[in-house]
Write an enzyme that holds these catalytic residues in place. Structure first.
Site, PDB file in Angstrom:
ATOM      1  N   GLU A 163      80.407  28.483  36.843  1.00 27.58           N
ATOM      2  CA  GLU A 163      81.014  29.558  36.030  1.00 27.58           C
ATOM      3  C   GLU A 163      80.170  30.832  35.988  1.00 27.58           C
ATOM      4  O   GLU A 163      79.948  31.401  34.922  1.00 27.58           O
ATOM      5  CB  GLU A 163      81.282  29.055  34.609  1.00 27.58           C
ATOM      6  CG  GLU A 163      82.198  27.841  34.578  1.00 27.58           C
ATOM      7  CD  GLU A 163      82.495  27.332  33.166  1.00 27.58           C
ATOM      8  OE1 GLU A 163      81.930  27.863  32.191  1.00 27.58           O
ATOM      9  OE2 GLU A 163      83.309  26.385  33.055  1.00 27.58           O
TER      10      GLU A 163
ATOM     11  N   ASN B 242      81.009  26.053  41.382  1.00 26.88           N
ATOM     12  CA  ASN B 242      82.108  25.457  40.620  1.00 26.88           C
ATOM     13  C   ASN B 242      82.610  26.442  39.556  1.00 26.88           C
ATOM     14  O   ASN B 242      81.805  27.077  38.864  1.00 26.88           O
ATOM     15  CB  ASN B 242      81.566  24.193  39.925  1.00 26.88           C
ATOM     16  CG  ASN B 242      82.636  23.313  39.321  1.00 26.88           C
ATOM     17  OD1 ASN B 242      83.580  22.915  40.000  1.00 26.88           O
ATOM     18  ND2 ASN B 242      82.492  22.983  38.040  1.00 26.88           N
TER      19      ASN B 242
ATOM     20  N   HIS C  91      91.517  22.976  35.216  1.00 26.84           N
ATOM     21  CA  HIS C  91      91.948  22.651  33.844  1.00 26.84           C
ATOM     22  C   HIS C  91      93.258  23.390  33.603  1.00 26.84           C
ATOM     23  O   HIS C  91      93.274  24.608  33.443  1.00 26.84           O
ATOM     24  CB  HIS C  91      90.894  23.116  32.831  1.00 26.84           C
ATOM     25  CG  HIS C  91      89.610  22.349  32.918  1.00 26.84           C
ATOM     26  ND1 HIS C  91      89.529  21.004  32.632  1.00 26.84           N
ATOM     27  CD2 HIS C  91      88.361  22.737  33.260  1.00 26.84           C
ATOM     28  CE1 HIS C  91      88.268  20.596  32.787  1.00 26.84           C
ATOM     29  NE2 HIS C  91      87.540  21.631  33.183  1.00 26.84           N
TER      30      HIS C  91
ATOM     31  N   GLU D   8      87.502  18.996  38.068  1.00 27.96           N
ATOM     32  CA  GLU D   8      87.622  18.684  36.627  1.00 27.96           C
ATOM     33  C   GLU D   8      89.093  18.640  36.213  1.00 27.96           C
ATOM     34  O   GLU D   8      89.473  19.131  35.139  1.00 27.96           O
ATOM     35  CB  GLU D   8      86.877  19.726  35.784  1.00 27.96           C
ATOM     36  CG  GLU D   8      85.415  19.896  36.180  1.00 27.96           C
ATOM     37  CD  GLU D   8      84.637  20.887  35.305  1.00 27.96           C
ATOM     38  OE1 GLU D   8      85.129  21.263  34.221  1.00 27.96           O
ATOM     39  OE2 GLU D   8      83.537  21.288  35.724  1.00 27.96           O
TER      40      GLU D   8
ATOM     41  N   ASP E 236      92.588  18.298  34.749  1.00 34.69           N
ATOM     42  CA  ASP E 236      93.401  17.764  33.656  1.00 34.69           C
ATOM     43  C   ASP E 236      94.573  18.714  33.431  1.00 34.69           C
ATOM     44  O   ASP E 236      94.530  19.877  33.818  1.00 34.69           O
ATOM     45  CB  ASP E 236      92.595  17.479  32.375  1.00 34.69           C
ATOM     46  CG  ASP E 236      91.741  18.615  31.864  1.00 34.69           C
ATOM     47  OD1 ASP E 236      92.080  19.797  32.112  1.00 34.69           O
ATOM     48  OD2 ASP E 236      90.717  18.323  31.202  1.00 34.69           O
TER      49      ASP E 236
HETATM   50  C1  XIL Z   1      82.734  19.900  28.720  1.00 35.13           C
HETATM   51  C2  XIL Z   1      82.681  18.442  28.306  1.00 35.13           C
HETATM   52  O1  XIL Z   1      83.861  17.823  28.732  1.00 35.13           O
HETATM   53  C3  XIL Z   1      82.524  18.320  26.798  1.00 35.13           C
HETATM   54  O2  XIL Z   1      82.314  16.963  26.430  1.00 35.13           O
HETATM   55  C4  XIL Z   1      81.354  19.168  26.336  1.00 35.13           C
HETATM   56  O3  XIL Z   1      81.300  19.138  24.915  1.00 35.13           O
HETATM   57  C5  XIL Z   1      81.485  20.588  26.827  1.00 35.13           C
HETATM   58  O4  XIL Z   1      81.620  20.596  28.238  1.00 35.13           O
HETATM   59  N1  XIL Z   1      83.826  23.271  32.397  1.00 35.13           N
HETATM   60  C6  XIL Z   1      82.757  22.516  32.809  1.00 35.13           C
HETATM   61  C7  XIL Z   1      82.432  21.257  32.101  1.00 35.13           C
HETATM   62  O5  XIL Z   1      82.152  22.826  33.832  1.00 35.13           O
HETATM   63  O6  XIL Z   1      81.055  20.981  32.097  1.00 35.13           O
HETATM   64  C8  XIL Z   1      82.950  21.261  30.687  1.00 35.13           C
HETATM   65  O7  XIL Z   1      82.730  19.973  30.142  1.00 35.13           O
HETATM   66  C9  XIL Z   1      84.407  21.631  30.653  1.00 35.13           C
HETATM   67  C10 XIL Z   1      84.612  23.013  31.220  1.00 35.13           C
END
Ligand code: XIL
Length: 364
Positions: free
Chosen positions: A177, A218, A254, A284, A286
């Protein structure tokens, strides 16, 4: 060509497993991949549903999940994880605040348990994440550091953490990020203390610590194509052009159900990055819905999962899809997006949702 191939895995019947509540732990009955097994008590010839990892393997795609809970604490959880998934990402336990809560004192107990579990199940593991503006320890963010001091801390941290797992993690999210929604380098601890070259310094340090790990940039919201996607493309194109060791781009994915980019759009974004010589991983995934979930919203979600999996399957450079959790009970979504949830493939009772069937179908 995709670069991961995985070894043989086994295919217990989904039906049997659900009936048993997957309570048999890791020693569930198995059948050869693609074979058939009669249903309990019957002499029928129901085809065996293959686990997602087996289906994905036929496309040389790893199918993974993030693991955030204390681990291993639950036989039902580890049974589903080992059966369905061929890649594991520690959700929080390799972040800076978890691995170096006190300067120079490294902690790996939880991550070790996860990585050991993965290797015992023929899963690969992804390291997440080395350099990010979030989840940094207070000793770091509350200190005041010169550029050289901050650079030394970052490089030592990478050398220690990546070196600790040398040869055992398939990939690392080296920088997470780094670009904001407008397309500028995101203000945050590393940019503020080191300056813009922190990105390439991080990749060089990671390569030196484990030359065998694939190194990823990422980020989120790159799937749509837009100012942020263009900026990340420019950043990575520049790094590649100057010989900075970067192997791929992680698309966090996401999503909100019903609000995905089209299949064609996603494929064209992937193709653009692949043309730079980068691998693609969906890191990641979802797809959240408004709570309570309804039959209709779960159908929309299933179609969305199908779109993402199809985009990867139809992109030769895409070699992994990782969901951000296993069941809806583990997901970060409800705490982060109040009113939304039910974002994963299994419900809280470990029952596969319509999205599970859609993913399986998209991998056939
Ligand atoms: C999130 C986790 O899922 C949570 O448990 C934590 O509290 C915060 O981080 N982008 C990312 C991940 O790269 O590391 C994040 O994970 C979600 C968003």
């Amino acid at each position: 060509m995709r670069s991961f191939a995985i070894g043989p895995s086994f295919a217990p019947t989904l039906v049997l497993w659900v009936l048993l509540g997957a309570a048999a732990g890791c020693s569930s009955p198995t059948a050869p991949r693609g074979g058939t097994e009669p249903p309990p008590g019957g002499g029928g010839s129901t085809p065996t549903p293959d686990p997602l990892r087996t289906l994905a393997d036929r496309h040389s795609i790893r199918f993974g999940a993030a693991v955030g809970r204390l681990f291993p604490d639950d036989a039902r959880f580890t049974a589903v994880l080992g059966r369905e998934f061929s890649m594991l990402t520690p959700e929080n336990d390799l972040k800076f605040d978890a691995t170096e809560p006190v300067r120079g004192q490294l902690r790996f107990t939880r991550a070790d348990a996860m990585v050991d579990f993965a290797s015992s199940k023929g899963m690969t593991a992804r390291g997440h994440t080395l350099v990010w503006q979030n989840q940094l320890p207070a000793w770091l963010t509350s200190g005041s550091w010169t550029r050289d001091e901050a650079r030394g801390i970052m490089e030592n941290h990478i050398a220690a953490v990546v070196g600790r797992y040398k040869g055992r993690l398939a990939a690392w999210d080296v920088v997470n990020e780094a670009v904001d929604d407008g397309g500028s380098l995101r203000a945050g601890f590393w940019l503020n203390t080191i300056g813009p070259d922190y990105v390439e310094l991080a990749f060089r340090a990671a390569r030196a610590a484990d030359p065998g790990a694939a190194l990823y940039y990422n980020d989120y919201s790159l799937e749509y194509g837009g100012a942020k996607t263009d900026a990340v493309y420019q950043l990575l194109s520049d790094l590649k052009g100057r010989g900075v060791p970067i192997d791929g781009v992680g698309f966090q994915a996401h999503f909100e159900a019903g609000k995905l980019p089209s299949l064609d759009r996603m494929k064209s974004v992937f193709a653009r990055f692949a043309a730079l010589g980068l691998k693609i991983q969906i890191t990641e995934l979802d797809v959240r819905v408004p709570l309570p979930a309804t039959t209709a919203s779960l159908q929309t979600q299933a179609a969305d999962y199908r779109t993402v999996v199809t985009a990867c399957r139809e992109t030769p450079a895409c070699n992994a899809i990782v969901t951000w959790g296993v069941t809806d009970a583990d997901s970060w979504v409800p705490a982060t997006f109040p009113g939304s949830g039910a974002a994963l493939l299994f419900d809280a009772a470990y029952t596969p949702k319509p999205a599970y069937a859609a993913v399986a179908d998209a991998l056939k």
